[in-house]
Motif scaffolding. Structure first.
Motif, short mmCIF file in Angstrom:
data_model
loop_
_atom_site.label_atom_id
_atom_site.label_comp_id
_atom_site.label_asym_id
_atom_site.label_seq_id
_atom_site.Cartn_x
_atom_site.Cartn_y
_atom_site.Cartn_z
N ARG A 82 -23.17 27.06 -39.68
CA ARG A 82 -21.98 26.74 -41.39
C ARG A 82 -23.12 26.16 -42.52
NH1 ARG A 82 -19.68 30.07 -38.09
NH2 ARG A 82 -17.87 29.38 -38.03
N GLN A 107 -17.69 22.93 -47.01
CA GLN A 107 -18.62 23.61 -46.33
C GLN A 107 -18.81 24.70 -47.98
OE1 GLN A 107 -18.17 27.28 -43.19
NE2 GLN A 107 -17.08 25.68 -42.52
N HIS A 120 -15.28 26.41 -30.34
CA HIS A 120 -16.46 25.12 -29.40
C HIS A 120 -14.85 24.34 -29.33
CE1 HIS A 120 -15.47 24.42 -33.57
NE2 HIS A 120 -16.17 25.22 -34.24
N HIS A 159 -14.31 31.90 -34.09
CA HIS A 159 -13.93 31.45 -35.36
C HIS A 159 -15.24 31.83 -36.52
CE1 HIS A 159 -14.57 27.60 -34.42
NE2 HIS A 159 -15.30 26.99 -35.52
N HIS A 161 -16.01 33.32 -40.57
CA HIS A 161 -16.15 33.25 -42.13
C HIS A 161 -16.57 34.49 -43.41
CE1 HIS A 161 -14.77 29.21 -40.50
NE2 HIS A 161 -16.17 28.89 -41.00
N ASP A 173 -13.92 20.98 -45.19
CA ASP A 173 -13.36 20.99 -43.58
C ASP A 173 -12.97 20.11 -43.02
OD1 ASP A 173 -14.51 23.48 -43.16
OD2 ASP A 173 -16.61 22.92 -43.05
N LEU A 175 -12.70 17.96 -38.64
CA LEU A 175 -12.90 18.64 -37.36
C LEU A 175 -12.64 16.83 -36.54
CD1 LEU A 175 -15.29 20.67 -39.03
CD2 LEU A 175 -14.63 21.40 -36.22
N ILE A 177 -15.25 16.50 -34.60
CA ILE A 177 -16.62 16.17 -34.13
C ILE A 177 -16.41 14.87 -33.59
CG2 ILE A 177 -19.16 16.02 -34.39
CD1 ILE A 177 -18.15 18.71 -36.00
#
Ligand code: GTQ
Ligand code: FE2
Length: 365
Positions: A82, A107, A120, A159, A161, A173, A175, A177
């Motif tokens: 990404r 992003q 993930h 996923h 894009h 974005d 997440l 993480i």
């Protein structure tokens, strides 16, 4: 550190001989892989949270051009996966995290670029400040991304894009993480190099199934912990906020101030948070209105979607406008004041702590 009770009277704690033996004890603790509580109690068990993260503001006028520059220099593809550039909280010692648990990134996809499929254990969402032309394909279901939409990628869903337009598109974005990384729960799988479905439907399969408020498809095979609906469209969010503001008392007086509308993005099958580890909300303040001053043991990230105003975080005022992003550490006082009106998107780690019965939230007088 001295103790104030159970004090032994047969020891001279201040003697040089005692001090030398104590220093030796601490050296031997370290050598044996041991550490005492009593020298670090305040740090290990503070009276209230002492976040290392700091309140921090990123300006859209700085984020967007830097993301665009990276598109001229860095391709998107297998491996790096990404073109996502995270917002790194300056209090976290160089870690690429907005808060200890939350990843926030911009992003960027140039015209006709693809980001390959993968999955993930980390949960993800996209929130679109501006633009359109990208479809995110979630477990084979192509989902259009447009201004004001919230798009979900629950954990372990494949996923990818793709930008089908002649314009670049950038979005926020979110997440989990850092939470997944710091608890060693990260698993990742590459998908096929080519997107499984390159069609560009107006509405995703998930929306065709879950399109009506309060209406569950009879064919639904039972509730899952994360939402079966992959897109929350701006038209619906906007209408819900506008409707709440029609109520003079805000609907539930005392929870929000007058002139403050707020909705949470939920799993339509359960009423719980749309994602298992992150809470997502949209807030609207009428022109001139202020939110209540609150603090929460959850940390959060806020993005101005529309309008302008002032955010007061940790006692400091910051003027904010469209696209600006604010990180709010745990237990840090937060309030907003609208200029001509202010729409805010937010996400937090509240669901994690709620499930563990650790979440504390309060309105500060
Ligand atoms: O779009 O799949 O910002 O996997 C970080 C990790 C976005 C994504 C990020 C990701 C993605
Ligand atoms: Fe991903």
């Amino acid at each position: 550190m001295t103790t104030t009770s159970s004090h032994r009277t047969d020891i001279d704690f201040d003697s040089p001989e005692h001090q030398a033996r104590l220093a030796e004890l601490y050296r031997d603790f370290a050598a044996a892989g041991m550490a005492p509580l009593w020298t670090a109690r305040e740090e290990l068990m503070p009276l209230s949270p002492r976040p290392r993260a700091v309140a921090h503001l990123w300006r859209w006028s700085e984020l967007y051009p830097l993301a665009a520059r990276s598109a001229d220099l860095v391709p998107v593809g297998r491996g790096g996966e990404r073109r996502a550039i995270s917002l790194a909280n300056p209090g976290l010692g160089g870690s690429p995290y907005a808060t200890p648990t939350l990843w926030a990134a911009i992003q960027y996809l140039a015209p006709h670029e693809n980001a390959p499929e993968h999955r993930h254990t980390q949960s993800a969402f996209r929130f679109v400040l501006e633009g359109e032309g990208v479809w995110t394909v979630v477990d084979g279901d192509p989902v259009a991304m447009r201004r004001g939409d919230l798009l979900l990628t629950p954990g372990w869903c494949f996923h990818g894009h793709h930008n089908v337009s002649d314009q670049p598109m950038a979005w926020l974005d979110g997440l989990d993480i850092p939470f997944v990384s710091q608890t060693d729960q990260g698993f990742f799988e590459f998908g096929p190099d080519e997107l499984t479905d390159r069609s560009v439907p107006e509405r995703s399969r998930s929306e065709l199934l879950w399109g009506g408020p309060g209406l569950t498809p009879v064919s639904s095979t039972g509730a899952r912990p994360s939402s079966p609906l992959m897109a929350y469209r701006w038209a619906h969010t906007d209408a819900a906020l506008a409707a709440q503001l029609e109520l003079e008392d805000g609907g539930y007086p005392g929870v929000v101030s007058a002139g403050h509308a707020a909705v949470r993005f939920t799993n339509p099958a359960t009423g719980g948070d749309a994602l298992t580890t992150m809470r997502t909300e949209m807030h609207r303040l009428r022109a001139g209105a202020s939110s209540l001053r609150t603090r929460s043991s959850a940390s959060s990230v806020w993005q101005v979607f529309a309008g302008a105003g002032t955010v007061t975080v940790g006692g400091a005022d910051h003027p904010v406008g469209r696209g600006d992003v604010v990180a709010v550490p745990a237990w840090t006082e937060l309030s907003f004041r609208a200029g001509d009106g202010l729409d805010l998107f937010s996400f937090s780690d509240a669901p994690v702590f709620e499930k563990l019965h650790l979440l504390r939230t309060e309105v500060v007088a």
